[in-house]
Design a protein around this motif. Sequence first.
Motif, mmCIF file in Angstrom:
data_model
loop_
_atom_site.group_PDB
_atom_site.id
_atom_site.type_symbol
_atom_site.label_atom_id
_atom_site.label_comp_id
_atom_site.label_asym_id
_atom_site.label_seq_id
_atom_site.Cartn_x
_atom_site.Cartn_y
_atom_site.Cartn_z
ATOM 1 N N ARG A 1 0.820 -1.211 0.000
ATOM 2 C CA ARG A 1 0.000 0.000 0.000
ATOM 3 C C ARG A 1 0.857 1.266 0.000
ATOM 4 N NH1 ARG A 1 -4.434 -1.324 4.783
ATOM 5 N NH2 ARG A 1 -5.219 -3.306 3.948
ATOM 6 N N LYS A 2 1.952 1.265 0.768
ATOM 7 C CA LYS A 2 2.755 2.480 0.912
ATOM 8 C C LYS A 2 4.175 2.347 0.392
ATOM 9 C CE LYS A 2 0.375 4.671 4.795
ATOM 10 N NZ LYS A 2 0.562 5.311 6.120
ATOM 11 N N SER A 3 4.596 1.115 0.098
ATOM 12 C CA SER A 3 5.968 0.942 -0.370
ATOM 13 C C SER A 3 6.046 -0.179 -1.409
ATOM 14 C CB SER A 3 6.903 0.643 0.808
ATOM 15 O OG SER A 3 8.229 0.521 0.364
ATOM 16 N N PRO A 4 5.732 0.134 -2.663
ATOM 17 C CA PRO A 4 5.814 -0.887 -3.723
ATOM 18 C C PRO A 4 7.205 -1.505 -3.850
ATOM 19 C CG PRO A 4 4.634 1.050 -4.485
ATOM 20 C CD PRO A 4 5.214 1.421 -3.156
ATOM 21 N N ARG A 5 8.252 -0.699 -3.622
ATOM 22 C CA ARG A 5 9.614 -1.226 -3.783
ATOM 23 C C ARG A 5 9.928 -2.272 -2.713
ATOM 24 N NH1 ARG A 5 14.357 3.044 -4.442
ATOM 25 N NH2 ARG A 5 13.062 3.406 -6.290
ATOM 26 N N LEU A 6 9.639 -1.953 -1.452
ATOM 27 C CA LEU A 6 9.890 -2.916 -0.378
ATOM 28 C C LEU A 6 8.996 -4.143 -0.503
ATOM 29 C CD1 LEU A 6 10.359 -0.530 2.693
ATOM 30 C CD2 LEU A 6 12.093 -2.013 1.670
ATOM 31 N N SER A 7 7.777 -3.933 -0.957
ATOM 32 C CA SER A 7 6.870 -5.069 -1.117
ATOM 33 C C SER A 7 7.355 -6.007 -2.224
ATOM 34 C CB SER A 7 5.448 -4.586 -1.417
ATOM 35 O OG SER A 7 5.359 -3.990 -2.700
ATOM 36 N N THR A 8 7.988 -5.435 -3.266
ATOM 37 C CA THR A 8 8.537 -6.268 -4.338
ATOM 38 C C THR A 8 9.682 -7.133 -3.818
ATOM 39 O OG1 THR A 8 7.938 -4.648 -6.033
ATOM 40 C CG2 THR A 8 9.666 -6.235 -6.594
ATOM 41 N N LEU A 9 10.534 -6.549 -2.974
ATOM 42 C CA LEU A 9 11.620 -7.314 -2.359
ATOM 43 C C LEU A 9 11.060 -8.394 -1.441
ATOM 44 C CD1 LEU A 9 14.111 -4.421 -1.476
ATOM 45 C CD2 LEU A 9 14.262 -6.044 -3.372
ATOM 46 N N PHE A 10 10.035 -8.029 -0.666
ATOM 47 C CA PHE A 10 9.414 -9.006 0.237
ATOM 48 C C PHE A 10 8.818 -10.165 -0.562
ATOM 49 C CE2 PHE A 10 5.919 -10.803 2.608
ATOM 50 C CZ PHE A 10 6.427 -10.936 3.895
ATOM 51 N N ARG A 11 8.141 -9.852 -1.663
ATOM 52 C CA ARG A 11 7.514 -10.901 -2.482
ATOM 53 C C ARG A 11 8.566 -11.826 -3.081
ATOM 54 N NH1 ARG A 11 4.254 -8.970 -7.632
ATOM 55 N NH2 ARG A 11 6.383 -8.338 -8.158
ATOM 56 N N ALA A 12 9.686 -11.260 -3.533
ATOM 57 C CA ALA A 12 10.755 -12.088 -4.093
ATOM 58 C C ALA A 12 11.294 -13.056 -3.043
ATOM 59 C CB ALA A 12 11.882 -11.204 -4.625
ATOM 60 N N GLY A 13 11.495 -12.550 -1.825
ATOM 61 C CA GLY A 13 11.953 -13.420 -0.748
ATOM 62 C C GLY A 13 10.923 -14.472 -0.383
ATOM 63 N N MET A 14 9.650 -14.078 -0.399
ATOM 64 C CA MET A 14 8.566 -15.006 -0.079
ATOM 65 C C MET A 14 8.510 -16.146 -1.093
ATOM 66 S SD MET A 14 4.459 -14.184 0.029
ATOM 67 C CE MET A 14 4.456 -13.842 -1.742
ATOM 68 N N LEU A 15 8.682 -15.834 -2.369
ATOM 69 C CA LEU A 15 8.656 -16.866 -3.408
ATOM 70 C C LEU A 15 9.839 -17.819 -3.266
ATOM 71 C CD1 LEU A 15 7.505 -14.749 -6.491
ATOM 72 C CD2 LEU A 15 6.157 -16.379 -5.148
ATOM 73 N N CYS A 16 11.002 -17.295 -2.872
ATOM 74 C CA CYS A 16 12.155 -18.159 -2.599
ATOM 75 C C CYS A 16 11.867 -19.067 -1.413
ATOM 76 C CB CYS A 16 13.396 -17.316 -2.311
ATOM 77 S SG CYS A 16 14.126 -16.531 -3.762
ATOM 78 N N TYR A 17 11.225 -18.509 -0.381
ATOM 79 C CA TYR A 17 10.856 -19.291 0.807
ATOM 80 C C TYR A 17 9.942 -20.438 0.414
ATOM 81 C CZ TYR A 17 9.266 -20.070 5.645
ATOM 82 O OH TYR A 17 8.975 -20.622 6.872
ATOM 83 N N LEU A 18 8.956 -20.142 -0.431
ATOM 84 C CA LEU A 18 8.010 -21.168 -0.869
ATOM 85 C C LEU A 18 8.699 -22.208 -1.757
ATOM 86 C CD1 LEU A 18 5.127 -22.283 -1.201
ATOM 87 C CD2 LEU A 18 4.807 -20.652 -3.080
ATOM 88 N N ALA A 19 9.517 -21.729 -2.706
ATOM 89 C CA ALA A 19 10.131 -22.637 -3.676
ATOM 90 C C ALA A 19 11.170 -23.548 -3.044
ATOM 91 C CB ALA A 19 10.768 -21.823 -4.813
#
Length: 241
Positions: free
Chosen positions: A90-108
């Motif tokens: 909502r307030k930080s697209p850049r940080l959320s993109t980094l978080f999502r990348a890490g989350m996908l690595c966590y899942l994979a």
Amino acid sequence: MTQETRGLCGAGSSYRRGLLIGLFAAVLTLIGDLLLGAVSLNGAEASRYRLLEYALRIPESRILAGGLLGVVGIAAECIGFYQIYLLIQRKSPRLSTLFRAGMLCYLAWGCCGVHLNCSVLMFLFKRISALNEEAALVIASDFQYHFLLPVYLLFMLGFMLMNLSQFIAFFQRKTPYPRYAAFFNIFIGILCSSLFVLLPGSSAFENGMLTSEISIGNLWMFLMLLLCCPKGSEEREESVR
């Protein structure tokens, strides 16, 4: 009634449901970790192959159950992570993109790459050691360093990226939570559980804590985010700021 008017964690909100699923999933993963690692090594010779020592002391059914529970739990934890991602976005697209990348690595890499591979390593070592102990150790060592270790390094890269971006986003007030909620982070739970490793000996409790560090960190994070979730009025006040 919209989610904004009933509050971030109001009854029926997708954010609250996601965190509850994540909390339940963390409990499942914790059970799986404890099934694999809550093993007493007191009186045993020191060994760098701790997982292999565990495998010799527990039945195969426990290894299988611990592996499967962890796979299901780790995958389901990402439902909670996704809600945190949406919150940061909502307030930080850049940080959320980094978080999502890490989350996908966590899942994979977390489910089958690390947790299940640890179970496979234990299962194979236990089976082969019954036939030839020396061959079992060679095969397990090669598997650990050629397969498990590279995947573990990839997993940790994503894991650190996810948690650091979350800490920065919460600390910089990019979410409706107060600044101190930055410490509702998996790393803090890991740090607290790591203190038990300093105890003398190698009891089932200590080894269980060592094996379950990330699960305990997830329990800490999901539970505290639920308990300290901002009310509707606090969210509106934050949006005005």
